[in-house]
Design a protein around this motif. Structure first.
Motif, mmCIF file in Angstrom:
data_model
loop_
_atom_site.group_PDB
_atom_site.id
_atom_site.type_symbol
_atom_site.label_atom_id
_atom_site.label_comp_id
_atom_site.label_asym_id
_atom_site.label_seq_id
_atom_site.Cartn_x
_atom_site.Cartn_y
_atom_site.Cartn_z
ATOM 1 N N LYS A 172 0.861 -1.173 0.000
ATOM 2 C CA LYS A 172 0.000 0.000 0.000
ATOM 3 C C LYS A 172 0.898 1.223 0.000
ATOM 4 O O LYS A 172 1.510 1.576 1.004
ATOM 5 N N LEU A 173 0.998 1.883 -1.178
ATOM 6 C CA LEU A 173 1.929 2.994 -1.336
ATOM 7 C C LEU A 173 1.496 4.213 -0.532
ATOM 8 O O LEU A 173 2.316 4.868 0.105
ATOM 9 N N PHE A 174 0.219 4.538 -0.594
ATOM 10 C CA PHE A 174 -0.368 5.557 0.264
ATOM 11 C C PHE A 174 -1.863 5.290 0.335
ATOM 12 O O PHE A 174 -2.323 4.240 -0.129
ATOM 13 N N LYS A 175 -2.634 6.182 0.903
ATOM 14 C CA LYS A 175 -4.014 5.903 1.269
ATOM 15 C C LYS A 175 -4.835 5.317 0.135
ATOM 16 O O LYS A 175 -5.577 4.360 0.333
ATOM 17 N N ASN A 176 -4.727 5.854 -1.062
ATOM 18 C CA ASN A 176 -5.585 5.444 -2.163
ATOM 19 C C ASN A 176 -4.855 4.675 -3.262
ATOM 20 O O ASN A 176 -5.370 4.549 -4.369
ATOM 21 N N CYS A 177 -3.674 4.193 -2.984
ATOM 22 C CA CYS A 177 -2.886 3.558 -4.038
ATOM 23 C C CYS A 177 -2.173 2.325 -3.503
ATOM 24 O O CYS A 177 -1.587 2.361 -2.415
ATOM 25 N N ASP A 178 -2.228 1.227 -4.281
ATOM 26 C CA ASP A 178 -1.473 0.034 -3.897
ATOM 27 C C ASP A 178 -0.874 -0.628 -5.138
ATOM 28 O O ASP A 178 -1.299 -0.402 -6.267
ATOM 29 N N PHE A 179 0.140 -1.447 -4.876
ATOM 30 C CA PHE A 179 0.883 -2.133 -5.931
ATOM 31 C C PHE A 179 0.982 -3.605 -5.566
ATOM 32 O O PHE A 179 1.278 -3.957 -4.420
ATOM 33 N N VAL A 180 0.724 -4.483 -6.550
ATOM 34 C CA VAL A 180 0.800 -5.929 -6.347
ATOM 35 C C VAL A 180 1.585 -6.545 -7.488
ATOM 36 O O VAL A 180 1.385 -6.194 -8.650
ATOM 37 N N THR A 181 2.492 -7.444 -7.168
ATOM 38 C CA THR A 181 3.203 -8.196 -8.200
ATOM 39 C C THR A 181 3.166 -9.683 -7.844
ATOM 40 O O THR A 181 3.253 -10.056 -6.669
ATOM 41 N N GLN A 182 3.013 -10.523 -8.871
ATOM 42 C CA GLN A 182 2.879 -11.957 -8.670
ATOM 43 C C GLN A 182 3.673 -12.703 -9.732
ATOM 44 O O GLN A 182 3.713 -12.275 -10.895
ATOM 45 N N THR A 183 4.298 -13.797 -9.333
ATOM 46 C CA THR A 183 5.033 -14.645 -10.266
ATOM 47 C C THR A 183 4.558 -16.086 -10.091
ATOM 48 O O THR A 183 4.529 -16.608 -8.978
ATOM 49 N N TYR A 184 4.163 -16.711 -11.207
ATOM 50 C CA TYR A 184 3.689 -18.090 -11.208
ATOM 51 C C TYR A 184 4.668 -18.975 -11.962
ATOM 52 O O TYR A 184 5.159 -18.599 -13.035
ATOM 53 N N LEU A 185 4.937 -20.152 -11.406
ATOM 54 C CA LEU A 185 5.720 -21.193 -12.075
ATOM 55 C C LEU A 185 4.847 -22.431 -12.162
ATOM 56 O O LEU A 185 4.401 -22.954 -11.133
#
Length: 265
Positions: A190-203
């Motif tokens: 959660k970068l700040f109140k109204n913003c978030d970042f998600v990263t995912q890696t699948y094998l």
């Protein structure tokens, strides 16, 4: 500046090629309301030598249960038609039951249907289960890993093959079904109140062929979401797919990105 961003988004929508996704972001999971719905899309028509029609839609739905679990639904459809020629026809639908990041260990279950005409993927149907473990959860930062199995059934044609010498004469659909292992790692911030970042890696790999990994498939997805206000959300998605041994001789690597403006309920 906010309205400049909105105009920019409508002018720059591109597609992202989806594999298996999770919706478990910091902002949506922490909302107090029992459900969440996001809808975004675009349509354009250009009169050139022939008519060019472009359609893109994306939707997310999360319904929270009293047990700190949730049902999630994701749907995406992208299509581009130039005259009578279909340049793009792809999409997917997925339903999942998962934990809302409340437990150290949990199970998640999902169903998915997918197609991609440019690749030659007529359909991919799969059902699976993952065991999910929380590695880190602190101050808007989380890290999870998961391992599981899924069964997939695929139908392919040779429309995505660029070398005509590799296309058999009078071919039928290539059908393939197998059980695959699935390992992923997911990080959210959660970068700040109204913003978030998600990263995912699948094998992912064929269960029987696990040691040689001839069927290895890698999928990487990153999502940045910004809530402009109560009803509008700005999103940027980037993904990469690598398939070492696809059912038909198409490229091993594909990538895509998506910039969109969504309406939330």
């Amino acid at each position: 500046m906010r309205y400049v961003l909105i105009i920019f988004v409508f002018c720059c929508i591109h597609n992202a090629n989806a594999q298996i996704l999770n919706i478990d972001r910091e902002i949506e999971d922490s909302m107090k309301k029992p459900w969440y719905l996001l809808i975004s899309g675009s349509f354009s028509k250009d009169k050139q030598k022939v008519d060019i029609n472009d359609l893109s839609t994306y939707s997310e739905y999360v319904y929270k249960l009293k047990s700190n679990n949730a049902f999630t639904f994701i749907g995406q459809v992208d299509a581009t038609v130039s005259g009578k020629q279909v340049l793009q026809n792809e999409g997917f639908f997925q339903v999942k039951h998962r934990d809302l990041d409340k437990r150290l260990n949990s199970f998640e279950y999902y169903l998915q249907y997918q197609w991609n005409g440019a690749w030659g993927m007529v359909s991919r149907k799969l059902v699976g289960v993952n065991f999910r473990r929380r590695i880190l959860e602190k101050n808007g930062l989380d890290l999870y890993s998961g391992i599981g199995l899924f069964y997939q059934f695929e139908n392919w044609n040779f429309n995505g093959v660029t070398d005509s010498n590799l296309i058999p004469i009078g071919y039928d659909l290539v059908q393939k079904n197998d059980i695959r292992t699935n390992f992923y790692i997911k990080g959210g911030l959660k970068l700040f109140k109204n913003c978030d970042f998600v990263t995912q890696t699948y094998l992912q790999s064929n269960l029987v062929d696990f040691l040689r990994n001839n069927q290895l498939r890698v999928y990487i997805s990153s999502m940045l979401k910004y809530n402009i206000n109560t009803n509008f959300q700005l999103g940027f998605n980037l993904d990469l797919t690598y398939n070492r041994n696809p059912p038909v001789p198409i490229n091993a690597t594909y990538y895509g990105y998506l910039i969109n403006l969504g309406f939330k309920f």
